[in-house]
Design a protein around this motif. Structure first.
Motif, short mmCIF file in Angstrom:
data_model
loop_
_atom_site.label_atom_id
_atom_site.label_comp_id
_atom_site.label_asym_id
_atom_site.label_seq_id
_atom_site.Cartn_x
_atom_site.Cartn_y
_atom_site.Cartn_z
N THR A 90 0.82 -1.21 0.00
CA THR A 90 0.00 0.00 0.00
C THR A 90 0.86 1.26 0.00
O THR A 90 0.51 2.27 -0.63
CB THR A 90 -0.95 0.00 1.21
OG1 THR A 90 -1.66 -1.25 1.25
CG2 THR A 90 -1.96 1.13 1.11
N SER A 93 1.95 1.81 -3.50
CA SER A 93 0.84 2.38 -4.26
C SER A 93 0.70 3.87 -3.97
O SER A 93 0.49 4.68 -4.88
CB SER A 93 -0.46 1.66 -3.90
OG SER A 93 -0.37 0.28 -4.17
N SER A 94 0.81 4.24 -2.70
CA SER A 94 0.71 5.65 -2.33
C SER A 94 1.83 6.46 -2.95
O SER A 94 1.62 7.59 -3.42
CB SER A 94 0.76 5.79 -0.80
OG SER A 94 -0.32 5.11 -0.19
N GLU A 97 1.05 7.07 -6.65
CA GLU A 97 0.02 8.10 -6.82
C GLU A 97 0.57 9.49 -6.53
O GLU A 97 0.33 10.44 -7.29
CB GLU A 97 -1.17 7.80 -5.92
CG GLU A 97 -2.02 6.63 -6.38
CD GLU A 97 -3.38 6.60 -5.69
OE1 GLU A 97 -3.63 7.51 -4.88
OE2 GLU A 97 -4.17 5.70 -5.98
N THR A 111 -6.55 7.57 -8.99
CA THR A 111 -7.20 6.26 -8.91
C THR A 111 -7.53 5.72 -10.30
O THR A 111 -7.79 4.52 -10.46
CB THR A 111 -8.50 6.35 -8.08
OG1 THR A 111 -9.41 7.24 -8.72
CG2 THR A 111 -8.20 6.84 -6.68
N THR A 117 -1.48 0.99 -9.86
CA THR A 117 -2.00 0.76 -8.51
C THR A 117 -3.29 -0.04 -8.49
O THR A 117 -3.75 -0.43 -7.41
CB THR A 117 -2.25 2.11 -7.80
OG1 THR A 117 -3.29 2.82 -8.49
CG2 THR A 117 -0.99 2.96 -7.77
N TYR A 121 -3.85 -1.97 -4.93
CA TYR A 121 -4.91 -1.60 -4.00
C TYR A 121 -6.03 -2.63 -4.00
O TYR A 121 -6.69 -2.83 -2.97
CB TYR A 121 -5.52 -0.25 -4.39
CG TYR A 121 -4.75 0.95 -3.91
CD1 TYR A 121 -4.36 1.07 -2.57
CD2 TYR A 121 -4.44 1.98 -4.77
CE1 TYR A 121 -3.68 2.19 -2.13
CE2 TYR A 121 -3.75 3.11 -4.34
CZ TYR A 121 -3.37 3.21 -3.01
OH TYR A 121 -2.70 4.32 -2.58
N GLY A 125 -4.09 -6.45 -2.52
CA GLY A 125 -4.40 -6.00 -1.17
C GLY A 125 -5.47 -6.84 -0.51
O GLY A 125 -5.38 -7.17 0.69
N ASN A 181 -10.44 -1.24 -9.43
CA ASN A 181 -10.23 -0.10 -8.51
C ASN A 181 -11.57 0.50 -8.10
O ASN A 181 -11.67 1.68 -7.82
CB ASN A 181 -9.35 0.96 -9.16
CG ASN A 181 -9.92 1.47 -10.48
OD1 ASN A 181 -10.78 0.82 -11.08
ND2 ASN A 181 -9.46 2.61 -10.94
N THR A 186 -12.09 -1.24 -3.00
CA THR A 186 -11.05 -0.40 -2.39
C THR A 186 -11.60 0.42 -1.21
O THR A 186 -11.27 0.16 -0.06
CB THR A 186 -10.43 0.54 -3.43
OG1 THR A 186 -11.46 1.32 -4.06
CG2 THR A 186 -9.70 -0.25 -4.51
N GLY A 190 -11.59 -0.68 2.65
CA GLY A 190 -10.76 0.14 3.53
C GLY A 190 -11.54 0.63 4.73
O GLY A 190 -11.03 0.66 5.86
#
Length: 221
Positions: A90, A93-94, A97, A111, A117, A121, A125, A181, A186, A190
């Protein structure tokens, strides 16, 4: 560090992570089009802090299982390893982005734009969280760390995450529930993780009050 302090620190780390996750998720729904850079970078920063707290939580969980039920240490190790890999994936991925947003000369929706990603994600994930939650549930059950509802809820959430693993076959439209996504695979997952982590972390912190020095063996550091 004794058992009581370990429970409190693990609980506090989980609470901090959960609160950050809870604050982060709504920031994804403030704009219908490409959000301003400040929004994207703010939510990513909050998420990074949350993942730091999650790493501390999974480390503390492993140590608690090791201390209370040494024969089941392997379960705590699986929870630690999968939680750490999830946090790492993660964070990557961050970073992708954030890099794309910083480099772009106009607002973008990472996104959608940052295609690398989607699976990190999404399906990856979800699989990692399913393994993590299953290990946590098993560790809680075998070591009798926390109330039964914490283990049962971990198993349920693990099954839900596992159901979203095939979402990579269903496109890349965030507005669709089951896309790679999509908001279901996601954002919803989350949010569910956030509130579950908050509840379990509070239970972990409160469990320290039911321990006494006589019943809490020393945790070797």
């Amino acid at each position: 560090m004794n058992d009581i302090l370990a429970r409190r620190l693990t609980g506090l780390a989980g609470i901090a992570a959960a609160v950050c996750f809870i604050v982060e998720v709504p920031l994804y729904f403030l704009y219908s089009g490409p959000p301003p850079d400040a929004n994207v970078l703010a939510r990513l920063l909050i998420g990074i802090v949350a993942l730091g707290g999650l790493i501390l939580f999974v480390t503390g969980f492993r140590e608690l299982v090791k201390q209370v039920a040494p024969v089941h240490e392997w379960v705590g190790t699986i929870a630690f390893a999968t939680g750490l890999v999830y946090a790492t994936v993660t964070l990557v991925s961050s970073g992708l982005e954030a890099g794309a947003v910083i480099a772009a000369d106009h607002p973008i929706d990472p996104t959608i734009t940052v295609s690398g990603t989607y699976i990190l994600y999404g399906s990856i994930g979800r699989l990692l969280l399913a393994l993590f939650l299953t290990a946590v549930g098993h560790g809680i059950t075998r070591a009798h760390l926390l109330p039964r509802w914490t283990a049962r809820s971990a198993y349920v959430l693990a099954a839900v995450n596992l159901a979203f693993v095939p979402s990579l076959f269903f496109g890349n439209t965030p507005a669709h529930f089951y896309a790679a996504n999509g908001w279901g695979s996601t954002a919803l997952m989350g949010a569910l993780l956030s509130y579950w982590l908050l509840a379990v972390s509070v239970a972990t912190y409160r469990s320290a009050a039911r321990r006494t020095p006589a019943t809490a063996p020393a945790l070797q550091s």
